[in-house]
Write a protein that holds these residues in place. Structure first.
Motif, PDB file in Angstrom:
ATOM      1  N   GLY A   1      -4.402 112.638  41.258  1.00 27.83           N
ATOM      2  CA  GLY A   1      -3.843 112.417  42.545  1.00 27.83           C
ATOM      3  C   GLY A   1      -4.691 112.929  43.708  1.00 27.83           C
ATOM      4  O   GLY A   1      -4.811 112.624  44.760  1.00 27.83           O
ATOM      5  N   GLU A   2      -5.143 114.140  43.385  1.00 30.49           N
ATOM      6  CA  GLU A   2      -6.000 115.025  44.266  1.00 30.49           C
ATOM      7  C   GLU A   2      -7.343 114.603  44.660  1.00 30.49           C
ATOM      8  O   GLU A   2      -7.912 114.937  45.539  1.00 30.49           O
ATOM      9  CB  GLU A   2      -5.796 116.711  43.959  1.00 30.49           C
ATOM     10  N   ILE A   3      -8.008 114.027  43.482  1.00 32.44           N
ATOM     11  CA  ILE A   3      -9.184 113.492  43.675  1.00 32.44           C
ATOM     12  C   ILE A   3      -9.366 112.111  43.799  1.00 32.44           C
ATOM     13  O   ILE A   3      -8.806 111.509  42.858  1.00 32.44           O
ATOM     14  CB  ILE A   3     -10.137 113.978  42.372  1.00 32.44           C
ATOM     15  N   VAL A   4     -10.012 111.573  44.843  1.00 28.41           N
ATOM     16  CA  VAL A   4      -9.964 110.090  44.862  1.00 28.41           C
ATOM     17  C   VAL A   4     -11.344 109.772  44.645  1.00 28.41           C
ATOM     18  O   VAL A   4     -12.440 110.289  45.182  1.00 28.41           O
ATOM     19  CB  VAL A   4      -9.585 109.521  46.363  1.00 28.41           C
ATOM     20  N   LEU A   5     -11.517 108.659  43.716  1.00 33.77           N
ATOM     21  CA  LEU A   5     -13.024 108.180  43.261  1.00 33.77           C
ATOM     22  C   LEU A   5     -13.106 107.047  44.421  1.00 33.77           C
ATOM     23  O   LEU A   5     -12.482 106.095  44.250  1.00 33.77           O
ATOM     24  CB  LEU A   5     -12.977 107.886  41.891  1.00 33.77           C
ATOM     25  N   HIS A   6     -14.406 106.843  44.756  1.00 32.95           N
ATOM     26  CA  HIS A   6     -14.679 105.677  45.876  1.00 32.95           C
ATOM     27  C   HIS A   6     -15.814 105.079  44.825  1.00 32.95           C
ATOM     28  O   HIS A   6     -16.654 105.730  44.359  1.00 32.95           O
ATOM     29  CB  HIS A   6     -15.477 106.378  47.111  1.00 32.95           C
ATOM     30  N   GLY A   7     -15.719 103.665  44.614  1.00 33.45           N
ATOM     31  CA  GLY A   7     -16.574 103.069  43.898  1.00 33.45           C
ATOM     32  C   GLY A   7     -17.491 102.300  44.780  1.00 33.45           C
ATOM     33  O   GLY A   7     -17.463 102.245  45.899  1.00 33.45           O
ATOM     34  N   ASP A   8     -18.626 101.960  44.242  1.00 31.54           N
ATOM     35  CA  ASP A   8     -19.766 101.320  44.671  1.00 31.54           C
ATOM     36  C   ASP A   8     -19.514  99.887  44.573  1.00 31.54           C
ATOM     37  O   ASP A   8     -19.720  99.288  43.536  1.00 31.54           O
ATOM     38  CB  ASP A   8     -21.023 101.556  43.751  1.00 31.54           C
ATOM     39  N   SER A   9     -19.090  99.270  45.682  1.00 32.15           N
ATOM     40  CA  SER A   9     -18.911  97.926  45.859  1.00 32.15           C
ATOM     41  C   SER A   9     -19.860  96.784  45.569  1.00 32.15           C
ATOM     42  O   SER A   9     -19.867  95.711  45.500  1.00 32.15           O
ATOM     43  CB  SER A   9     -18.049  97.687  47.404  1.00 32.15           C
TER      44      SER A   9
ATOM     45  N   GLU B   1     -18.361 104.683  39.738  1.00 36.62           N
ATOM     46  CA  GLU B   1     -17.931 105.658  40.539  1.00 36.62           C
ATOM     47  C   GLU B   1     -19.265 105.721  41.356  1.00 36.62           C
ATOM     48  O   GLU B   1     -20.411 106.051  41.023  1.00 36.62           O
ATOM     49  CB  GLU B   1     -17.670 106.820  39.808  1.00 36.62           C
ATOM     50  N   LEU B   2     -18.941 106.153  42.786  1.00 35.63           N
ATOM     51  CA  LEU B   2     -20.251 106.209  43.935  1.00 35.63           C
ATOM     52  C   LEU B   2     -20.126 107.932  44.197  1.00 35.63           C
ATOM     53  O   LEU B   2     -20.968 108.690  44.348  1.00 35.63           O
ATOM     54  CB  LEU B   2     -20.071 105.564  44.994  1.00 35.63           C
ATOM     55  N   ARG B   3     -18.741 108.116  44.630  1.00 39.83           N
ATOM     56  CA  ARG B   3     -18.706 109.725  44.760  1.00 39.83           C
ATOM     57  C   ARG B   3     -17.230 110.137  44.872  1.00 39.83           C
ATOM     58  O   ARG B   3     -16.146 109.206  44.801  1.00 39.83           O
ATOM     59  CB  ARG B   3     -19.017 109.608  46.454  1.00 39.83           C
ATOM     60  N   ARG B   4     -16.730 111.342  44.893  1.00 39.03           N
ATOM     61  CA  ARG B   4     -15.467 111.890  44.668  1.00 39.03           C
ATOM     62  C   ARG B   4     -15.110 112.582  46.164  1.00 39.03           C
ATOM     63  O   ARG B   4     -15.785 113.438  46.637  1.00 39.03           O
ATOM     64  CB  ARG B   4     -15.356 112.740  43.461  1.00 39.03           C
ATOM     65  N   ILE B   5     -13.994 112.417  46.534  1.00 39.05           N
ATOM     66  CA  ILE B   5     -13.217 113.292  47.671  1.00 39.05           C
ATOM     67  C   ILE B   5     -11.999 113.795  47.369  1.00 39.05           C
ATOM     68  O   ILE B   5     -11.142 113.138  46.688  1.00 39.05           O
ATOM     69  CB  ILE B   5     -13.143 112.482  49.050  1.00 39.05           C
TER      70      ILE B   5
END
Length: 326
Positions: free
Chosen positions: A46-54, A314-318
């Protein structure tokens, strides 16, 4: 039993809280209604959002189970780590089969970027552990001693002591035994000669032919049966064939054949082409507004849209916890 309950209870409590957080956030409820305990249990999802490489997105059909979804993730993105974690929309960790049932058409599953595992030392077998190869030490070459002047050997060897040579005593030749049979003269008869003695047979007189019928040396004047059965007849001279009369000019055939008699030719007038009957319906040049039989029998049904799910690496984490505090 107390020890088992104390070990299982925290795990069940964490799973229950995680499922409650997943269900509430997936249904669209506000995150502020969650308790502090639920937020603490969302440290991984929940606290870490993974942004994917589209740009590396892979579209697959809707999986029916978690192993099927894990198979697609391993096949496309697990080059460095086996069974990487998967996050629904990059937020919720998917680790149970009922998480897969919450997927909808067009949802995105972000696959965690695997970390390279440090190389492990190669395995050692018991043979290699027990039998350690040691470096071979080179053998020193033996020193060659200088041979002195040659002298005869005056000692006694063990072979000479063990195998003493004895003098050979000559043997007297053996005389053949004296035969008890007298030499020369007749010794006796064999059993064959005794059993089958030879008899002198008297010669038989030669048989003389009997002359019952007196012989006749004159020529044969009778007839044989061949001459009686096959009588020779005189050959009659063949008469000449009569000369044929010369043919005249061919005359036309004036008779009637069976074909002409049975199949007579009649002179019938030739009929003209048949004219079509006038139609009772008036021709209509307008467009056809009815329904043909093909459309009635083969009704076109709309194709069901195939449910698809997108997988992205996974591209980056926020971290969203720091954003919420601010």
């Amino acid at each position: 039993q107390t020890i088992i309950c104390s070990l299982v209870l925290p795990e069940l409590t964490g799973m229950a809280m995680e499922e409650a957080v997943y269900d509430q956030e997936h249904s669209g409820t506000a995150g502020d209604s969650l308790s502090r305990l639920a937020r603490d249990n969302m440290a991984d999802n929940g606290e870490i959002v993974l942004h994917g490489d589209s740009s590396r997105r892979v579209t697959v059909s809707m999986p029916q189970s978690l192993p099927e979804l894990q198979y697609h993730a391993n096949r496309n993105f697990a080059s460095e780590k086996a069974n990487p974690k998967m996050f629904h929309h990059g937020r919720h960790h998917m680790q149970h089969n009922h998480h897969v049932s919450k997927l909808a058409h067009g949802d995105v599953v972000v696959v965690e970027q695997g970390r390279r595992v440090p190389p492990q030392p190669p395995g050692i077998t018991t043979h290699m552990a027990d039998y350690i190869p040691h470096p071979l030490e080179p053998r020193a070459a033996p020193r060659l001693l200088k041979a002195g002047p040659g002298a005869p050997f005056d000692g006694v060897s063990s072979y000479t002591n063990d195998y003493v040579e004895h003098p050979i005593t000559p043997r007297q030749p053996v005389a053949p035994p004296v035969s008890k049979w007298p030499r020369g003269g007749r010794t006796g008869d064999t059993m064959y000669k005794t059993q089958y003695p030879w008899h002198d047979a008297d010669p038989r007189p030669a048989a003389q032919p009997r002359h019952s019928v007196p012989r006749n040396s004159g020529p044969f004047d009778g007839n044989t049966s061949y001459k009686n059965d096959y009588v020779k007849h005189p050959i009659r001279s063949r008469s000449a064939a009569p000369a044929k009369a010369p043919r005249g000019m061919p005359a036309p055939f004036e008779g009637a054949s069976t074909y002409n008699t049975d199949f007579q030719k009649y002179n019938t007038p030739r009929t003209g082409p048949a004219k079509p009957y006038p139609s009772t319906l008036r021709p209509d040049s307008g467009p056809f507004e009815g329904t043909p039989e093909y459309k009635r029998e083969y009704v076109k049904h709309p194709l069901e849209e195939k449910v698809m799910v997108h997988l992205e690496p996974e591209l980056r984490r926020i971290r969203t916890a720091s954003l919420d505090r601010t």
